[in-house]
Design a protein around this motif. Structure first.
Motif, PDB file in Angstrom:
ATOM      1  N   THR A  75     -24.815 -28.287   9.545  1.00 31.09           N
ATOM      2  CA  THR A  75     -25.837 -28.600  10.740  1.00 31.09           C
ATOM      3  C   THR A  75     -26.332 -29.861  10.430  1.00 31.09           C
ATOM      4  O   THR A  75     -26.320 -30.236   9.600  1.00 31.09           O
ATOM      5  CB  THR A  75     -26.421 -27.226  10.788  1.00 31.09           C
ATOM      6  OG1 THR A  75     -27.470 -27.386  12.012  1.00 31.09           O
ATOM      7  CG2 THR A  75     -27.462 -27.433   9.534  1.00 31.09           C
ATOM      8  N   PRO A 178     -22.297 -26.936  14.700  1.00 30.16           N
ATOM      9  CA  PRO A 178     -21.437 -27.781  15.611  1.00 30.16           C
ATOM     10  C   PRO A 178     -20.416 -26.932  15.957  1.00 30.16           C
ATOM     11  O   PRO A 178     -20.243 -25.599  15.613  1.00 30.16           O
ATOM     12  CB  PRO A 178     -20.708 -28.684  14.263  1.00 30.16           C
ATOM     13  CG  PRO A 178     -21.613 -28.616  13.214  1.00 30.16           C
ATOM     14  CD  PRO A 178     -22.203 -27.180  13.126  1.00 30.16           C
ATOM     15  N   GLU A 179     -19.805 -27.503  17.152  1.00 26.07           N
ATOM     16  CA  GLU A 179     -18.510 -26.781  17.976  1.00 26.07           C
ATOM     17  C   GLU A 179     -17.503 -26.733  17.115  1.00 26.07           C
ATOM     18  O   GLU A 179     -16.773 -25.794  17.686  1.00 26.07           O
ATOM     19  CB  GLU A 179     -18.361 -27.396  19.413  1.00 26.07           C
ATOM     20  CG  GLU A 179     -19.736 -27.270  20.239  1.00 26.07           C
ATOM     21  CD  GLU A 179     -19.320 -27.986  21.684  1.00 26.07           C
ATOM     22  OE1 GLU A 179     -18.255 -28.628  21.726  1.00 26.07           O
ATOM     23  OE2 GLU A 179     -20.113 -27.933  22.613  1.00 26.07           O
ATOM     24  N   THR A 180     -17.479 -27.101  16.017  1.00 22.78           N
ATOM     25  CA  THR A 180     -16.273 -26.850  15.216  1.00 22.78           C
ATOM     26  C   THR A 180     -16.103 -25.196  14.547  1.00 22.78           C
ATOM     27  O   THR A 180     -15.138 -24.728  14.336  1.00 22.78           O
ATOM     28  CB  THR A 180     -16.278 -27.861  14.053  1.00 22.78           C
ATOM     29  OG1 THR A 180     -17.498 -27.824  13.331  1.00 22.78           O
ATOM     30  CG2 THR A 180     -15.853 -29.082  14.505  1.00 22.78           C
TER      31      THR A 180
END
Length: 248
Positions: A75, A178-180
């Motif tokens: 993050t 994160p979008e990961t």
């Protein structure tokens, strides 16, 4: 029944119950050891790091500026206290967005301060933050400890300063990833959302799925995707799994 009857398909479950036969505490994750952590201060930042993990803090507030493990980002935002949730239709019906608004303000305007700077303790580093809430309606202290293997522990110490405050819609924290991170798994009720007014319909089990699939598009936007009676939960990217569980 092995036969369909009217609207009921064969094998329709009328009722179920589950029983705890033996306690199953969270299995201890094997400690990966890890090199001793170092504390570095530079440009109003504090970096706690070793070869595997790095946690960078704002020197004044103690808030997380970045957290990485083996080069992968976990993050870039602080873990924030959260006393609010998106109102449901039932909440709007009883005026929660009005009578509990003080907790929405407290969530948005909680001001953090690093009260105990990072110090080495055992094989890890610990530090503490305190939050100033609007009108000093409550006191909140958060004590962090990061271990050499990268595990982050958090003690959340909350005390209301008045017994005339409205009910708190939520007492917790928020963390933006994160979008990961696209997959989630949990040990608790499921497989659907188990908000407290319907949780008896969810069976205790280990479930997993895509994070986006946990979101339900109600005709009027409101809170969604709640899971109850969790023993642990995890979110995963292709590279990392971040697992959250109560302290032993």
């Amino acid at each position: 029944s092995t036969m369909s009857k009217g609207l009921l398909e064969a094998g329709h479950e009328v009722a179920f119950e589950q029983f705890v036969l033996q306690d199953n505490p969270f299995p201890e994750l094997p400690s990966r050891g890890g090199q001793t952590l170092k504390i570095l201060e530079e440009d109003a930042r504090i970096s706690i790091q070793n070869a595997d993990t790095e946690l960078v803090l704002n020197q004044a507030t103690g808030e997380i500026l970045s957290w990485t493990y083996q080069g992968e980002l976990i993050t870039e935002q602080p873990i924030r206290p959260n006393f609010w949730r998106a109102p449901t239709d039932n909440d709007l019906g009883n005026g929660m967005h009005v009578w509990a608004a003080i907790w929405k303000e407290a969530t948005e305007n909680a001001r953090p301060e690093l009260t105990d700077p990072p110090v080495l303790s055992g094989d890890g580093v610990s530090y503490a933050m305190a939050y100033s809430l609007p009108g000093q309606i409550a006191s909140l202290k958060m004590i962090y400890s990061i271990a050499a293997d990268g595990a982050l522990g958090l003690d959340y110490l909350f005390e209301a300063n008045s017994d005339t405050l409205p009910n708190i819609p939520r007492l917790g924290m928020s963390l933006f990833l994160p979008e990961t991170f696209t997959e989630t798994s949990w040990y608790g009720r499921g497989p659907f959302e188990t908000y407290w007014d319907r949780k008896s319909s969810g069976k205790i089990g280990i479930y997993q799925g895509n994070i986006q699939a946990q979101f339900h598009r109600y005709s009027r936007p409101q809170e969604t995707g709640n899971l109850t009676d969790l023993r642990w939960m995890a979110v995963s990217s292709d590279e990392l799994t971040l697992r959250v569980h109560p302290a032993d």
